[in-house]
Scaffold this active site. Sequence first.
Site, PDB file in Angstrom:
ATOM      1  N   ARG A 105       0.813  -1.218   0.000  1.00  0.00           N
ATOM      2  CA  ARG A 105       0.000   0.000   0.000  1.00  0.00           C
ATOM      3  C   ARG A 105       0.849   1.271   0.000  1.00  0.00           C
ATOM      4  O   ARG A 105       0.351   2.349   0.312  1.00  0.00           O
ATOM      5  CB  ARG A 105      -0.901   0.011   1.235  1.00  0.00           C
TER       6      ARG A 105
ATOM      7  N   CYS B 242       0.323  15.435 -14.533  1.00  0.00           N
ATOM      8  CA  CYS B 242       0.751  14.528 -15.608  1.00  0.00           C
ATOM      9  C   CYS B 242       1.319  13.250 -14.986  1.00  0.00           C
ATOM     10  O   CYS B 242       0.812  12.168 -15.202  1.00  0.00           O
ATOM     11  CB  CYS B 242       1.775  15.209 -16.501  1.00  0.00           C
TER      12      CYS B 242
ATOM     13  N   ARG C 138      -0.199  10.160 -17.012  1.00  0.00           N
ATOM     14  CA  ARG C 138      -1.348  10.176 -17.919  1.00  0.00           C
ATOM     15  C   ARG C 138      -0.975  10.725 -19.290  1.00  0.00           C
ATOM     16  O   ARG C 138      -1.598  10.398 -20.303  1.00  0.00           O
ATOM     17  CB  ARG C 138      -2.489  11.013 -17.332  1.00  0.00           C
ATOM     18  N   SER C 139       0.042  11.599 -19.334  1.00  0.00           N
ATOM     19  CA  SER C 139       0.399  12.295 -20.568  1.00  0.00           C
ATOM     20  C   SER C 139       1.875  12.644 -20.547  1.00  0.00           C
ATOM     21  O   SER C 139       2.396  13.058 -19.506  1.00  0.00           O
ATOM     22  CB  SER C 139      -0.444  13.572 -20.698  1.00  0.00           C
TER      23      SER C 139
ATOM     24  N   ASP D 213       4.806  14.661 -22.983  1.00  0.00           N
ATOM     25  CA  ASP D 213       5.413  15.354 -24.111  1.00  0.00           C
ATOM     26  C   ASP D 213       6.826  14.780 -24.226  1.00  0.00           C
ATOM     27  O   ASP D 213       7.702  15.098 -23.427  1.00  0.00           O
ATOM     28  CB  ASP D 213       5.426  16.857 -23.816  1.00  0.00           C
TER      29      ASP D 213
ATOM     30  N   ASN E 181      11.498  13.755 -16.662  1.00  0.00           N
ATOM     31  CA  ASN E 181      10.773  12.974 -15.661  1.00  0.00           C
ATOM     32  C   ASN E 181      11.529  11.721 -15.245  1.00  0.00           C
ATOM     33  O   ASN E 181      11.557  11.360 -14.065  1.00  0.00           O
ATOM     34  CB  ASN E 181       9.396  12.583 -16.171  1.00  0.00           C
TER      35      ASN E 181
ATOM     36  N   HIS F  48       3.307  11.296 -26.592  1.00  0.00           N
ATOM     37  CA  HIS F  48       3.087  12.038 -27.828  1.00  0.00           C
ATOM     38  C   HIS F  48       4.257  12.960 -28.185  1.00  0.00           C
ATOM     39  O   HIS F  48       5.067  13.328 -27.336  1.00  0.00           O
ATOM     40  CB  HIS F  48       1.803  12.866 -27.734  1.00  0.00           C
TER      41      HIS F  48
END
Length: 276
Positions: free
Chosen positions: A138, A157, A177-178, A180, A188, A218
């Site tokens: 957890r 993000c 989630r997204s 670039d 990141n 993307h």
Amino acid sequence: MSRADQLFIENCKEILAHGVWDTDQPVRPRWADGSPAHTIKRFGIVNRYDLREEFPIQTIRRMYLKSAVDEILWIWQKKSNNIHDLNSKIWDAWADENGSIGKAYGHQLGVKHRYPEGEMDQVDRVLFDLKHNPASRRILTNLYNHHDLSEMALYPCAWSVTFNVSGKTLNALLNQRSQDMLTANGWNVMQYAVLLYMLAQVSGLEAGELIHVIADAHIYDRHVPIVEEIIARTPYPAPELWLDPAVTDFYAFTTDSLRLEGYQCHPLDQEIPVAI
């Protein structure tokens, strides 16, 4: 070749060769001139980085590690949502007149709750469990609070990290989630790798695998020629990361607590347009 280079090149080639364009859809992001910022994407990319083998930083372009670490400490250590606590300008476009980005990122990690062991926020809970409950399944953080999304300048993000201890090895799974790919992928990966090293060190563990799950990976239309030029370069070997072994408290780490040794990289000659 750096593992970070290898995966970035593979991901970008996959996106450019087999991705789907959104040019037939209305999109939220805009370029500085007001034009819609369209993308080509692949949905559901999973990359694995073994931090016991090398530090995952790109060499096919210069990466600014300390700026990336400054941001991750702004979120995870300072638990701030105000750009005045950040040393770079990367969040300026999202801040209000007071410097706030709303109830996003650091704000979410800093909200305290009462547990049987005492009052803790999400970061404190992770640190406590890594030391006292390492077998727990957890140990995770979640920034995507639906109650607060309307008060965030930007939906998170990189929104969730799940930690797992296997023996004396700390692994982490980052959900995004997204992404670039040009401006954020290398950024990141290296900052969450450093975070994993830091949390492992203060918990008496060894940093193991960072698993990066990207939902929407993307490349923006105006980034395509830049990406094509970068992934055609010859990578250098990965450098070594030095993290100050004297630091035993997560809240004592600074950007001066680490350095790269033997970092060779290609320069990024072009200015990268930013979509907002």
